[in-house]
Enzyme design. Structure first.
Site, PDB file in Angstrom:
ATOM      1  CG  HIS A  62      -1.810  -0.796   1.006  1.00 42.68           C
ATOM      2  ND1 HIS A  62      -1.956  -2.069   2.878  1.00 42.68           N
ATOM      3  CD2 HIS A  62      -2.406  -1.609   0.926  1.00 42.68           C
ATOM      4  CE1 HIS A  62      -2.517  -2.331   2.403  1.00 42.68           C
ATOM      5  NE2 HIS A  62      -2.981  -2.914   1.437  1.00 42.68           N
ATOM      6  CE1 TYR A 131       1.307   0.620   9.323  1.00 41.70           C
ATOM      7  CE2 TYR A 131      -0.410  -0.012  11.229  1.00 41.70           C
ATOM      8  CZ  TYR A 131      -0.081  -0.392   9.814  1.00 41.70           C
ATOM      9  OH  TYR A 131      -0.298  -1.555   9.418  1.00 41.70           O
TER      10      TYR A 131
END
Length: 182
Positions: A62, A131
């Site tokens: 991604h 993240y």
């Protein structure tokens, strides 16, 4: 904590020094001053997220179009085989890929600059990945390439246990490269 440059331009590894004793451990997970000393803007990181994956799960590959998306990635529980592909057409390392194991033993953090594709495979029964990103998600800018793209030839260490329908429907590296260069 020390910082190492990786083989893809702009990618950094933040390597902390965990302090261990009979209680367990203590480690620094972020240092704004150190990040700034290596060209990052700590205040630009606006969102923290976490995912949990079962062993063998692949979440890949991604990225974001437009301005891209910078992120700091770490594995808080378990271990993952983390993969990056440089999707910046003007980069000296365009098309190059790299991998690193992120785990809850060494606590290495991976800085992923804007314009890279990112993915990982859970190597342990469960893996929690954290993240820290520098912009809000805009689905219109999503980029994706299949985890098993033959041109990229990424070697995932385990058989695939789980992969999302979205990831299975991702296009090829050749298609994305054409869109980025066109």
């Amino acid at each position: 904590m020390r910082v190492e440059r990786a083989e893809i331009d702009g990618v950094l590894l933040f390597v902390p020094t965990p302090h261990r004793d009979e209680r367990g451990f203590f480690t620094r997970t972020f240092d704004a001053e150190l990040a700034a000393a290596h060209g990052l803007r700590p205040a630009a990181f606006i969102q923290d997220s976490q995912s949990r994956s079962r062993g063998g799960t692949i979440r890949a590959l991604h990225g974001r179009g437009g301005r891209g998306e910078a992120k700091l990635v770490r594995c808080a529980r378990g271990a993952v085989h983390d993969v990056l592909v440089d999707a910046r057409p003007d980069s000296a390392t365009f098309g190059r890929q790299m991998s690193v194991v992120l785990d809850d033993e060494a606590f290495v953090h991976l800085y992923v600059p804007p314009g890279l594709l990112h993915g990982y495979q859970a190597l342990t029964d469960q893996a929690d990945v954290c993240y820290r990103i520098d912009r809000e998600h805009d689905p219109a800018e999503d980029l994706a390439v299949r985890y098993d793209d033959p041109e990229l030839g990424i070697r995932w260490p385990l058989p695939v246990a789980v992969i999302s329908e979205r990831d299975l429907a991702a296009g090829s590296w050749a298609e994305l490269r054409g869109r980025l260069s066109g």
